[in-house]
Design an enzyme around this catalytic site. Structure first.
Site, PDB file in Angstrom:
ATOM      1  N   CYS A  78       0.840  -1.184   0.000  1.00 18.82           N
ATOM      2  CA  CYS A  78       0.000   0.000   0.000  1.00 18.82           C
ATOM      3  C   CYS A  78       0.883   1.244   0.000  1.00 18.82           C
ATOM      4  CB  CYS A  78      -0.907   0.023   1.222  1.00 18.82           C
ATOM      5  SG  CYS A  78      -1.914  -1.465   1.427  1.00 18.82           S
TER       6      CYS A  78
ATOM      7  N   ARG B  53       1.543   1.451  -5.909  1.00 17.67           N
ATOM      8  CA  ARG B  53       1.649   0.560  -4.759  1.00 17.67           C
ATOM      9  C   ARG B  53       0.300  -0.051  -4.371  1.00 17.67           C
ATOM     10  NH1 ARG B  53       6.326   0.762  -2.038  1.00 17.67           N
ATOM     11  NH2 ARG B  53       5.325  -0.088  -0.187  1.00 17.67           N
TER      12      ARG B  53
ATOM     13  N   TRP C 118      -3.784  -1.793  -1.447  1.00 19.62           N
ATOM     14  CA  TRP C 118      -3.878  -3.091  -2.133  1.00 19.62           C
ATOM     15  C   TRP C 118      -4.297  -4.084  -1.061  1.00 19.62           C
ATOM     16  CZ3 TRP C 118      -1.520  -4.048  -7.252  1.00 19.62           C
ATOM     17  CH2 TRP C 118      -1.808  -5.328  -7.728  1.00 19.62           C
TER      18      TRP C 118
ATOM     19  N   ASN D  18       0.755   0.081   5.897  1.00 16.10           N
ATOM     20  CA  ASN D  18       1.260  -0.771   4.818  1.00 16.10           C
ATOM     21  C   ASN D  18       1.906  -1.975   5.472  1.00 16.10           C
ATOM     22  OD1 ASN D  18       2.316  -1.827   2.428  1.00 16.10           O
ATOM     23  ND2 ASN D  18       4.163  -0.580   2.554  1.00 16.10           N
ATOM     24  N   GLY D  19       1.438  -3.180   5.146  1.00 17.96           N
ATOM     25  CA  GLY D  19       2.037  -4.379   5.723  1.00 17.96           C
ATOM     26  C   GLY D  19       0.987  -5.361   6.198  1.00 17.96           C
TER      27      GLY D  19
ATOM     28  N   GLU E 138      12.348 -18.504 -21.010  1.00 18.85           N
ATOM     29  CA  GLU E 138      12.148 -17.114 -20.582  1.00 18.85           C
ATOM     30  C   GLU E 138      13.383 -16.272 -20.852  1.00 18.85           C
ATOM     31  OE1 GLU E 138      10.467 -13.652 -18.873  1.00 18.85           O
ATOM     32  OE2 GLU E 138       9.678 -15.426 -19.892  1.00 18.85           O
TER      33      GLU E 138
ATOM     34  N   LYS F 247      13.284 -12.937 -23.201  1.00 20.28           N
ATOM     35  CA  LYS F 247      13.700 -11.600 -22.751  1.00 20.28           C
ATOM     36  C   LYS F 247      14.718 -11.006 -23.710  1.00 20.28           C
ATOM     37  CE  LYS F 247      11.095 -10.771 -19.584  1.00 20.28           C
ATOM     38  NZ  LYS F 247      10.171 -11.420 -20.507  1.00 20.28           N
TER      39      LYS F 247
ATOM     40  N   GLU G 131      13.031 -10.093 -27.079  1.00 19.93           N
ATOM     41  CA  GLU G 131      12.071  -9.002 -26.910  1.00 19.93           C
ATOM     42  C   GLU G 131      12.733  -7.627 -26.946  1.00 19.93           C
ATOM     43  OE1 GLU G 131       8.258  -9.896 -24.125  1.00 19.93           O
ATOM     44  OE2 GLU G 131      10.182 -10.166 -23.157  1.00 19.93           O
TER      45      GLU G 131
ATOM     46  N   HIS H 157      19.436 -33.817 -30.861  1.00 24.82           N
ATOM     47  CA  HIS H 157      18.361 -33.974 -31.834  1.00 24.82           C
ATOM     48  C   HIS H 157      18.204 -32.734 -32.717  1.00 24.82           C
ATOM     49  CE1 HIS H 157      16.996 -37.737 -30.011  1.00 24.82           C
ATOM     50  NE2 HIS H 157      17.282 -37.170 -28.853  1.00 24.82           N
TER      51      HIS H 157
ATOM     52  N   LYS I 147       2.242  -3.780 -23.780  1.00 27.91           N
ATOM     53  CA  LYS I 147       2.305  -4.349 -22.442  1.00 27.91           C
ATOM     54  C   LYS I 147       1.227  -5.412 -22.231  1.00 27.91           C
ATOM     55  CE  LYS I 147       3.791  -4.948 -18.358  1.00 27.91           C
ATOM     56  NZ  LYS I 147       5.066  -5.669 -18.225  1.00 27.91           N
TER      57      LYS I 147
END
Length: 621
Positions: free
Chosen positions: A2, A27, A75, A101-102, A487, A491, A494, A510, A616
């Site tokens: 938060c 946040r 959040w 926050n927490g 991945e 990256k 991209e 192979h 995005k």
């Protein structure tokens, strides 16, 4: 995760708080609120569900003003994202307000104790307990607010940053840190508290961060600092030289780099409140309509995702099958509904989407539901389409990700999948809470290990300097490390536009062996967990693959575990990672792969935040 902001000074307080909250909306953005104290000493609060613009509209319709105040953007972790659960929270008498926050881990025990003493609670949040606890100590012997807060935090277990004010002790804001960040800003006859520097940088560049276990008292006359024991503390002031645009990037050159460095925090926030080191229990959170009995009834898991999220899903397959012994099938969202998948009420369909709005994944979700499957979402955006249509959601608390190439959302998806795997294992009787404790203990060490890796960024920058002119790359991995090879290749292609391919290391004979020559860098994931027999066997075979590449004059960059000797001796370049469990290694491996791609792309002059031809969130098919 938060956002907190507080102000005491001569400026109109409401615009200062709202501007600060805008800078902190990354946040959290499922609710917001402010509390201000007016000239008559009365407390005024405005709160609203949803994004900050909803709060701004509420204030436009119901104006308020004051001399000082605190604000919050939320959040949700405890309690649904509703106006009632939005911060600030107050005590019974309405004199004390708190933003937080927490996670307060022992809030239920404290709530029961306070309720027995006559305190009345009206929300589902852990934060409300703090307001009542401060009230209890504030009411005794006319203690000043900072003394009441100091005594209250001594009873709290968990991690928390707090800003608190009381009309009974006016012209004062008390700020506390035990875990999450809290920065104090010092202006000309004005003082600030915030969760991050951008919230206050437009007003002052002189700041200092509270350390864990510290408390600050902000008044019109200045700032006093003490520890939780009440001892005075001195702190050097830091002068920030960032301009506002740099501040939004946290002083980093690119959003992508900032977001890579945010991963320890993002993973830590994703785990908060979901696993208990003490009891070994796992909690999926309150956004879950599925009961334990539902999870016991499922015969299989289908995971559907796109792009980077698909790679996280593939790693999740290894986690769930290994821990819960439940068969898992992974599908691309773009392919799923075109093959008439075999699925029914015995299947749990997990949809992974950073935005929660990925068109292909939404279509797959609707196909699964139509065939009778329950769906569970893993997403980073509260209230987005996929979570809204799911029977339950695990939110990844990564915060907004501006860079197009996913970094911190990938790490938090891996963390969420590991939590889901543990939960399935426990509900299905494959692991007891006691047996889960070592895995949870190792999981909770991951953020610290990520921080240690990030401190060695210069090593990866040097590798970028050596290889940025390459035209092709090959990434190799076995088992759960194969998704990381995919991945790593994604990256690189991209953001640097270098052709790169991820491959299972055991498949080299192979076909891919034909590509190897002195101009082909081969990145090999060669970490190991010496306490895991399968990991040791996989490692030995991976070392053989490295030797195969070297025998054909290839150039090997190996990710290895600290203290490794065999892979180090065979490879041309190595990057060491802290030891961890085999199933958690992907969380550590992701960071050097991201940084290698980043540094190569920067040297090639590419726009790493907005790569060509990409967006995005893919919200159309």
């Amino acid at each position: 995760m938060c956002g907190i902001v507080g102000y005491i000074g001569k400026k109109p307080v409401v615009p200062v708080l709202l501007e600060g909250l805008k800078r902190l909306e990354y946040r959290g953005y499922d609710s917001a609120g402010i509390a201000v104290v007016g000239e008559n000493g009365n407390l005024h609060i405005r709160r609203c569900q949803g994004k900050l613009r909803n709060l701004e509209e509420t204030i436009r319709l119901q104006p308020l003003d004051g001399l000082y105040g605190i604000g919050h953007t939320r959040w949700a972790t405890h309690g649904r994202p509703t106006e009632e659960n939005a911060h600030p929270h107050r005590d019974c008498k309405g004199d004390i307000v708190v933003v937080h926050n927490g996670i307060i881990e022992n809030y239920l025990a404290l709530k029961e104790k306070l309720a027995a003493e006559g305190h009345r609670f009206i929300t589902e949040t852990d934060t409300e307990v703090v307001a009542h606890l401060v009230e209890k100590h504030h009411s005794q012997d006319g203690r000043p607010l900072e003394e009441a807060v100091r005594r209250a935090v001594g009873e709290l277990t968990g991690v928390f940053a707090l800003a608190i004010l009381s009309t009974r002790d006016p012209n004062k804001i008390v700020a506390v840190r035990s875990g999450p960040p809290a920065v104090i800003g010092l202006g000309k006859d004005e003082y600030f508290v915030a969760s991050d520097i951008p919230a206050i940088l437009y007003h002052t560049r002189d700041v200092f961060f509270l350390a864990d276990g510290e408390l600050a008292v902000l008044t019109p006359d200045g700032v006093r600092l003490m520890d939780f024991a009440g001892h005075a503390v001195q702190r050097d002031i830091q002068h920030i030289t960032w301009d506002p645009i740099q501040a939004e990037k946290g002083g980093f050159k690119h959003f992508m780099l900032k977001e890579i460095f945010e991963q320890p925090r993002a993973v830590r926030d994703t785990l908060l409140g979901r696993v208990s080191r003490e009891t070994g229990k796992v909690y999926l959170g309150e956004e879950m309509e599925l009961a334990d009995e539902d999870f016991r009834r499922f015969r299989e898991v289908k995971i559907v995702a796109c792009g980077t999220s698909w790679h996280a899903a593939l790693a999740g397959k290894y986690m769930i099958e290994r821990l819960a012994r439940l068969p898992v099938e992974v599908d691309y969202g773009s392919e799923y509904r075109y093959r008439d998948p075999i699925i029914d009420a015995g299947s749990l369909t997990v949809l992974i989407s950073q935005s929660g709005e990925t068109a292909d994944t939404i279509a797959a979700q609707r196909e699964a539901k139509q065939k009778g499957s329950k769906t569970l979402a893993i997403s980073n955006v509260v209230g987005s389409m996929i979570p809204r249509e799911a029977s339950g959601t695990i939110y990844t608390h990564a915060g907004p990700e501006i860079g197009v190439a996913s970094t911190k959302t990938f790490s938090t998806q891996l963390a969420a999948l590991f939590v889901l795997a543990l939960y399935l294992a426990q509900t299905r009787g494959r692991l007891t809470p006691e047996q889960s404790k070592p895995l949870i203990a190792e999981l909770l060490k991951i953020p610290g290990k990520l921080e240690a890796i990030l401190q060695r960024d210069e090593e990866l920058e040097e590798l970028g300097r050596l290889f940025f002119r390459s035209h092709d790359f090959l990434f190799l991995g076995r088992g759960i490390h194969y998704p990381l090879a995919l991945e790593g290749a994604l990256k690189l292609k991209e953001i640097s536009y270098i052709h790169a391919e991820g491959y299972p290391a055991g498949e080299m004979k192979h076909g891919p062996n034909a590509l190897i020559d002195p101009n082909l860098p081969v990145v090999v994931l060669a970490t190991r967990d010496p306490n895991d027999h399968e990991s040791v066997t996989r490692y030995e075979k991976t070392v053989s693959n490295i030797r195969e590449v070297k025998a054909r004059d290839g150039v090997v960059i190996a990710l290895v575990t600290e203290g490794d000797t065999e892979a180090r001796a065979a490879a041309d370049h190595v990057f060491e990672l802290p030891p961890t469990s085999e199933l958690l290694a992907p969380l550590l491996e992701a960071v050097p792969l991201q940084l290698l791609a980043y540094h190569i792309a920067v040297r090639r002059g590419c726009d790493v935040d907005q790569p060509r031809n990409l967006a995005k969130s893919v919200t159309v098919e």
